[in-house]
Design a protein around this motif. Structure first.
Motif, PDB file in Angstrom:
ATOM      1  N   ALA A 146     115.436 -18.372  92.266  1.00 53.31           N
ATOM      2  CA  ALA A 146     115.165 -17.252  93.171  1.00 53.31           C
ATOM      3  C   ALA A 146     114.226 -17.696  94.291  1.00 53.31           C
ATOM      4  O   ALA A 146     113.263 -18.431  94.062  1.00 53.31           O
ATOM      5  N   ALA A 147     114.525 -17.239  95.504  1.00 53.03           N
ATOM      6  CA  ALA A 147     113.647 -17.455  96.653  1.00 53.03           C
ATOM      7  C   ALA A 147     113.191 -16.090  97.159  1.00 53.03           C
ATOM      8  O   ALA A 147     113.957 -15.125  97.165  1.00 53.03           O
ATOM      9  N   VAL A 148     111.941 -16.025  97.567  1.00 52.98           N
ATOM     10  CA  VAL A 148     111.338 -14.766  98.008  1.00 52.98           C
ATOM     11  C   VAL A 148     110.619 -14.993  99.334  1.00 52.98           C
ATOM     12  O   VAL A 148     110.078 -16.065  99.587  1.00 52.98           O
ATOM     13  N   ALA A 149     110.629 -13.965 100.185  1.00 50.98           N
ATOM     14  CA  ALA A 149     109.863 -14.001 101.438  1.00 50.98           C
ATOM     15  C   ALA A 149     109.149 -12.666 101.593  1.00 50.98           C
ATOM     16  O   ALA A 149     109.787 -11.648 101.874  1.00 50.98           O
ATOM     17  N   PRO A 150     107.830 -12.622 101.380  1.00 50.89           N
ATOM     18  CA  PRO A 150     107.093 -11.360 101.530  1.00 50.89           C
ATOM     19  C   PRO A 150     106.769 -11.061 102.995  1.00 50.89           C
ATOM     20  O   PRO A 150     106.549 -11.970 103.803  1.00 50.89           O
ATOM     21  N   GLU A 151     106.753  -9.772 103.311  1.00 46.83           N
ATOM     22  CA  GLU A 151     106.249  -9.273 104.594  1.00 46.83           C
ATOM     23  C   GLU A 151     105.125  -8.291 104.268  1.00 46.83           C
ATOM     24  O   GLU A 151     105.353  -7.290 103.588  1.00 46.83           O
ATOM     25  N   LEU A 152     103.938  -8.569 104.754  1.00 55.38           N
ATOM     26  CA  LEU A 152     102.758  -7.831 104.321  1.00 55.38           C
ATOM     27  C   LEU A 152     102.111  -7.109 105.493  1.00 55.38           C
ATOM     28  O   LEU A 152     101.747  -7.735 106.491  1.00 55.38           O
ATOM     29  N   GLU A 153     101.969  -5.779 105.369  1.00 55.28           N
ATOM     30  CA  GLU A 153     101.326  -4.968 106.407  1.00 55.28           C
ATOM     31  C   GLU A 153      99.897  -4.639 106.000  1.00 55.28           C
ATOM     32  O   GLU A 153      99.602  -4.485 104.811  1.00 55.28           O
ATOM     33  N   PHE A 154      99.026  -4.510 106.993  1.00 56.12           N
ATOM     34  CA  PHE A 154      97.637  -4.142 106.711  1.00 56.12           C
ATOM     35  C   PHE A 154      97.015  -3.561 107.972  1.00 56.12           C
ATOM     36  O   PHE A 154      97.523  -3.732 109.081  1.00 56.12           O
ATOM     37  N   GLY A 268     102.219   4.140 106.486  1.00 56.04           N
ATOM     38  CA  GLY A 268     101.689   3.395 105.355  1.00 56.04           C
ATOM     39  C   GLY A 268     101.906   1.901 105.533  1.00 56.04           C
ATOM     40  O   GLY A 268     102.572   1.450 106.467  1.00 56.04           O
ATOM     41  N   SER A 269     101.329   1.125 104.610  1.00 52.55           N
ATOM     42  CA  SER A 269     101.453  -0.334 104.646  1.00 52.55           C
ATOM     43  C   SER A 269     102.270  -0.811 103.450  1.00 52.55           C
ATOM     44  O   SER A 269     102.006  -0.424 102.310  1.00 52.55           O
ATOM     45  N   SER A 270     103.245  -1.654 103.725  1.00 49.25           N
ATOM     46  CA  SER A 270     104.194  -2.099 102.707  1.00 49.25           C
ATOM     47  C   SER A 270     104.039  -3.590 102.433  1.00 49.25           C
ATOM     48  O   SER A 270     103.333  -4.319 103.144  1.00 49.25           O
ATOM     49  N   MET A 271     104.721  -4.032 101.379  1.00 54.01           N
ATOM     50  CA  MET A 271     104.933  -5.461 101.127  1.00 54.01           C
ATOM     51  C   MET A 271     106.428  -5.627 100.847  1.00 54.01           C
ATOM     52  O   MET A 271     106.863  -5.676  99.698  1.00 54.01           O
ATOM     53  N   HIS A 272     107.214  -5.670 101.911  1.00 55.34           N
ATOM     54  CA  HIS A 272     108.650  -5.852 101.744  1.00 55.34           C
ATOM     55  C   HIS A 272     108.930  -7.223 101.140  1.00 55.34           C
ATOM     56  O   HIS A 272     108.298  -8.219 101.518  1.00 55.34           O
ATOM     57  N   LEU A 273     109.897  -7.273 100.229  1.00 47.76           N
ATOM     58  CA  LEU A 273     110.252  -8.517  99.557  1.00 47.76           C
ATOM     59  C   LEU A 273     111.713  -8.854  99.831  1.00 47.76           C
ATOM     60  O   LEU A 273     112.614  -8.126  99.405  1.00 47.76           O
ATOM     61  N   HIS A 274     111.949  -9.950 100.565  1.00 52.47           N
ATOM     62  CA  HIS A 274     113.299 -10.463 100.781  1.00 52.47           C
ATOM     63  C   HIS A 274     113.627 -11.417  99.634  1.00 52.47           C
ATOM     64  O   HIS A 274     112.836 -12.320  99.332  1.00 52.47           O
ATOM     65  N   MET A 275     114.792 -11.231  99.011  1.00 52.14           N
ATOM     66  CA  MET A 275     115.147 -12.019  97.831  1.00 52.14           C
ATOM     67  C   MET A 275     116.549 -12.595  97.953  1.00 52.14           C
ATOM     68  O   MET A 275     117.478 -11.904  98.377  1.00 52.14           O
TER      69      MET A 275
END
Length: 461
Positions: A146-154, A268-275
């Protein structure tokens, strides 16, 4: 620009020779980090000599109650639970591959993540790092990677010494604070250039794989993207980024917050996860030779649709998390899927072939990255194992779709506790510990009288 070495000598790998690496970088102190249930970094600070000795004699310990601490610092356990009060030690085993500079913590310091083990060398399976590793091992047993790419908002905010007062935007370089939205605005992004530059310098020195940064929809809200890669080291790096962001912001006279919904009237702030999932040769398993979705990809999405509503505490771990997940509040409140439709909880971004992936848009920025990744991957794994068909593709405004997600933390925890397939795979040690911590936090929150109650009920009911 911060330098990652003290001289021009060839860089030494910490995995091959941690002692030489520490010497080359003039490291005098190592922070040994153990992420807890909330993603809070607990552990010990050691002189470099003591750290190196611990690698040899394996005599580095931490009380096991580190995994029982709620977000307000209290221990979660009843007085009749002998284990909680015995508080036996667990062994900390540093993962030297994670050794990196700690540029925001002061000169001569380094970070290293550690795994927790029982004294007989059994993994401490309540540990979020072990939970994610176990899920990745399940995938490897099937020949998948599995490969993951997080996108983190703050958000960057003005200092907030009084938690009873709402957050406000910080003053930018032009001497003013943002009062309206500036999504993707480069001039607005430039207002926080000193903090952003410091953060990029820190990240470069620590080896964080950062990609692009944008100004998001909220006032002084930013989003950072990570390059895709293996889930476990990326989860480590998400937590290091959070720490460095707070350090960089403080040095700039601001706060950085990763609360899911820190400001009522803002996004709001998310942590989208691309998988994505590939085979042992690196070939995608989500797209066929013609660029069409594979049956496996459909089952992966089907598993996400079935199980995400049952394991929402892994993506929305706090009472505040559910203030973000509301229709038409810049966050999906559904588990619909579609191609390139951001109103859906599950989005298949544009791009086929090797780039075929699904984005889980439900996790908040407050989620523990190990557990959000583990939950996403185990849901997809179960979808493949159980051959769960995905629902028909959504079209148009998916915010109008009826939500099957829990509305409150209390409902989410009840459904989480009852999710037998995921519970069996993630294990009783983890489930019981996580539920204990989260139920204590929920009970503490439910005992708080809010300003809304005082404002509307005090003199009217």
């Amino acid at each position: 620009m911060l330098k990652s070495t003290t001289n021009d000598a060839p860089s030494v790998s910490p995995t091959d020779d941690p002692g030489s690496w520490l010497e080359q970088h003039a490291i005098s102190e190592v922070e040994c980090l153990v992420p807890d249930m909330n993603g809070v970094l607990r552990g010990k600070a050691l002189p470099s000599a003591k750290f190196l000795k611990s690698l040899e004699d394996r005599a580095l310990y931490l009380p096991s109650s580190a995994f029982l601490v709620s977000i307000d610092g209290r221990y979660s356990g009843s007085i009749d639970e002998g284990f909680v009060y015995q508080d036996p030690d667990m062994r900390m085993v540093p993962d030297v591959a994670t050794l990196c500079l700690a540029p925001g913590a002061g000169a001569g310091k380094a970070y290293v993540f550690a795994d927790a083990f029982h004294m007989d060398d059994r993994p401490w399976m309540a540990s979020p790092r072990h939970v994610l590793r176990a899920v990745l091992d399940l995938c490897r047993q099937r020949g998948w990677q599995a490969a993951v790419a997080p996108e983190l908002e703050f958000y960057l905010t003005a200092p907030n010494p009084d938690p009873d007062r709402p957050l406000t935007a910080p003053v930018g370089r032009n001497g003013r604070f943002e009062s309206v939205q500036h999504p993707y605005d480069m001039a607005a992004l430039e207002e926080f250039e000193p903090v952003i530059r410091r953060l990029y310098d820190y990240a470069e020195a620590a080896g964080l794989p950062l990609d692009t940064l944008i100004h998001e929809s909220g006032t002084a809200q930013l989003e950072i993207n990570f390059l895709h890669g293996d889930a476990l080291p990326l989860a480590d790096k998400v937590l290091l980024f959070k720490r460095m962001a707070r350090q960089a912001a403080q040095e700039g006279g601001m706060h950085a917050t990763f609360m899911a919904k820190p400001i009522a009237a803002q996004a709001g702030s998310s942590m989208h996860l691309h998988m994505s999932v590939v085979d042992e040769a690196g070939k995608t398993l989500f797209s066929d030779s013609d660029g069409a979705d594979t049956e496996m990809f459909g089952h992966f999405i089907g598993g996400l649709q079935k199980y995400i509503p049952e394991i929402m505490p892994l993506f929305a771990p706090n009472v505040n998390s559910f203030r973000r997940i509301r229709p038409n509040h810049s966050a999906p409140a559904n588990i619909e899927w579609s191609h390139d439709n951001r109103s859906c909880g599950l989005r298949v971004p544009a791009g086929g072939g090797a780039a075929r992936r699904v984005e889980n848009r439900l996790p908040g920025a407050d989620a523990n990255p190990y557990l959000a990744m583990a939950g996403s991957l185990i849901a997809g794994y179960l979808g493949i194992e159980e051959k769960i068909s995905r629902a028909p593709e959504a079209s148009g405004n998916a915010y109008r779709s009826k939500s099957t997600l829990p509305k409150t933390m209390e409902e989410a925890l009840d459904r989480f506790a009852a999710c037998s397939p995921v519970r069996a795979l993630l294990g009783e040690d983890f489930f019981q510990t996580y539920l204990r911590v989260k139920n204590v936090e929920l009970d503490l929150f439910q005992g708080v009288v809010t300003s809304w109650e005082r404002g509307h009920l005090l003199l009217k009911v």
